[in-house]
Write a protein that holds these residues in place. Structure first.
Motif, PDB file in Angstrom:
ATOM      1  N   UNK A  16      43.174  22.043  97.298  1.00  0.00           N
ATOM      2  CA  UNK A  16      43.169  20.589  97.339  1.00  0.00           C
ATOM      3  C   UNK A  16      42.824  20.059  98.556  1.00  0.00           C
ATOM      4  N   UNK A  17      41.550  19.365  98.716  1.00  0.00           N
ATOM      5  CA  UNK A  17      40.964  18.683  99.718  1.00  0.00           C
ATOM      6  C   UNK A  17      41.604  17.469  99.752  1.00  0.00           C
ATOM      7  N   UNK A  18      42.214  17.141 101.107  1.00  0.00           N
ATOM      8  CA  UNK A  18      42.702  15.719 101.236  1.00  0.00           C
ATOM      9  C   UNK A  18      41.927  15.026 102.386  1.00  0.00           C
ATOM     10  N   UNK A  19      41.137  13.972 102.138  1.00  0.00           N
ATOM     11  CA  UNK A  19      40.243  13.279 103.323  1.00  0.00           C
ATOM     12  C   UNK A  19      39.917  12.022 102.792  1.00  0.00           C
ATOM     13  N   UNK A  25      37.882  22.074 115.506  1.00  0.00           N
ATOM     14  CA  UNK A  25      37.304  23.417 115.470  1.00  0.00           C
ATOM     15  C   UNK A  25      36.524  23.673 114.159  1.00  0.00           C
ATOM     16  N   UNK A  26      36.948  24.607 113.277  1.00  0.00           N
ATOM     17  CA  UNK A  26      36.562  24.751 112.073  1.00  0.00           C
ATOM     18  C   UNK A  26      36.747  23.618 111.119  1.00  0.00           C
ATOM     19  N   UNK A  27      35.736  23.145 110.478  1.00  0.00           N
ATOM     20  CA  UNK A  27      36.106  22.166 109.353  1.00  0.00           C
ATOM     21  C   UNK A  27      36.639  22.453 108.090  1.00  0.00           C
ATOM     22  N   UNK A  28      37.211  21.544 107.340  1.00  0.00           N
ATOM     23  CA  UNK A  28      37.731  22.109 105.996  1.00  0.00           C
ATOM     24  C   UNK A  28      36.789  22.638 104.995  1.00  0.00           C
ATOM     25  N   UNK A  29      35.774  21.942 105.058  1.00  0.00           N
ATOM     26  CA  UNK A  29      34.723  22.789 104.020  1.00  0.00           C
ATOM     27  C   UNK A  29      34.439  23.952 104.167  1.00  0.00           C
ATOM     28  N   UNK A  30      34.037  24.409 105.422  1.00  0.00           N
ATOM     29  CA  UNK A  30      33.942  25.657 105.779  1.00  0.00           C
ATOM     30  C   UNK A  30      35.182  26.741 105.715  1.00  0.00           C
ATOM     31  N   UNK A  31      36.416  26.037 105.768  1.00  0.00           N
ATOM     32  CA  UNK A  31      37.590  26.800 105.536  1.00  0.00           C
ATOM     33  C   UNK A  31      37.708  27.108 103.910  1.00  0.00           C
ATOM     34  N   UNK A  32      37.539  26.011 103.206  1.00  0.00           N
ATOM     35  CA  UNK A  32      37.519  26.094 101.706  1.00  0.00           C
ATOM     36  C   UNK A  32      36.779  27.108 101.249  1.00  0.00           C
ATOM     37  N   UNK A  81      61.842  31.191  92.611  1.00  0.00           N
ATOM     38  CA  UNK A  81      61.680  31.406  94.247  1.00  0.00           C
ATOM     39  C   UNK A  81      60.778  30.282  94.246  1.00  0.00           C
ATOM     40  N   UNK A  82      60.737  29.520  95.159  1.00  0.00           N
ATOM     41  CA  UNK A  82      60.177  28.325  95.639  1.00  0.00           C
ATOM     42  C   UNK A  82      58.423  28.754  95.630  1.00  0.00           C
ATOM     43  N   UNK A  83      57.764  27.808  95.235  1.00  0.00           N
ATOM     44  CA  UNK A  83      56.106  27.777  95.626  1.00  0.00           C
ATOM     45  C   UNK A  83      55.834  27.353  96.940  1.00  0.00           C
ATOM     46  N   UNK A  84      54.848  28.162  97.459  1.00  0.00           N
ATOM     47  CA  UNK A  84      54.512  27.862  98.822  1.00  0.00           C
ATOM     48  C   UNK A  84      53.375  27.204  99.033  1.00  0.00           C
ATOM     49  N   UNK A  85      53.430  26.166  99.791  1.00  0.00           N
ATOM     50  CA  UNK A  85      52.176  25.198 100.020  1.00  0.00           C
ATOM     51  C   UNK A  85      51.860  25.220 101.578  1.00  0.00           C
ATOM     52  N   UNK A  86      50.640  25.604 101.626  1.00  0.00           N
ATOM     53  CA  UNK A  86      50.120  25.564 102.930  1.00  0.00           C
ATOM     54  C   UNK A  86      49.282  24.445 103.473  1.00  0.00           C
ATOM     55  N   UNK A  87      49.690  23.531 104.393  1.00  0.00           N
ATOM     56  CA  UNK A  87      49.255  22.120 104.425  1.00  0.00           C
ATOM     57  C   UNK A  87      48.315  22.623 106.044  1.00  0.00           C
ATOM     58  N   UNK A  88      47.116  22.168 105.723  1.00  0.00           N
ATOM     59  CA  UNK A  88      46.218  22.407 106.992  1.00  0.00           C
ATOM     60  C   UNK A  88      45.850  20.831 107.345  1.00  0.00           C
ATOM     61  N   UNK A  89      46.303  20.320 108.414  1.00  0.00           N
ATOM     62  CA  UNK A  89      46.286  19.379 108.801  1.00  0.00           C
ATOM     63  C   UNK A  89      46.297  18.970 110.332  1.00  0.00           C
ATOM     64  N   UNK A  90      45.202  18.383 111.048  1.00  0.00           N
ATOM     65  CA  UNK A  90      45.461  18.163 112.511  1.00  0.00           C
ATOM     66  C   UNK A  90      45.997  16.952 113.047  1.00  0.00           C
ATOM     67  N   UNK A  91      46.204  15.824 111.962  1.00  0.00           N
ATOM     68  CA  UNK A  91      46.825  14.716 112.466  1.00  0.00           C
ATOM     69  C   UNK A  91      48.483  14.987 112.242  1.00  0.00           C
TER      70      UNK A  91
END
Length: 124
Positions: free
Chosen positions: A80-83, A58-65, A1-11
């Protein structure tokens, strides 16, 4: 089964580029710009790795992490934080992220970090 990656990016352009890179490497990608929907996907056990931008609307990535790492059923999922944020290392430490990638990023470096935290690639 493929590994599933969630990308949370608003751009949209960056989110699409990350998704394409991950799909080429054999990952199944869920790309969202909304942390509310991301929480539902996470709790539904649909995610193996999270790529998280810090500067979201809205909610920032630090809070979500911090949320992910504070939940008993989610804290095992690598984040993994991407910034481009110059304080990325200290933010990683504060929210408990597993790793960071500075924008703009080198494609090989990006894929190497993903492989490290997902156990490899090409899970077809």
């Amino acid at each position: 089964m493929k590994k599933r990656v969630l990308v949370i990016e608003d751009e949209p352009v960056i989110g699409e580029m990350m998704s394409i890179l991950l799909e080429i490497e054999g990952y199944k990608v869920i790309s969202l710009d909304d942390t509310g929907m991301a929480r539902r996907k996470l709790h539904a056990k649909e995610v193996d790795l999270v790529m998280l931008d810090l500067n979201l609307k809205g909610e920032n990535g630090q809070s979500m992490c911090a949320y992910i790492k504070g939940q008993a059923d989610l804290k095992h999922i690598p984040v993994i934080l991407v910034s481009a944020n110059s304080e990325l290392e200290s933010i990683r430490d504060e929210c408990g992220a597993d790793d960071i990638i500075h924008k703009p990023f080198d494609l090989e470096h990006f894929i190497a970090k993903v492989r490290t935290h997902s156990g490899g690639g090409n899970f077809i």
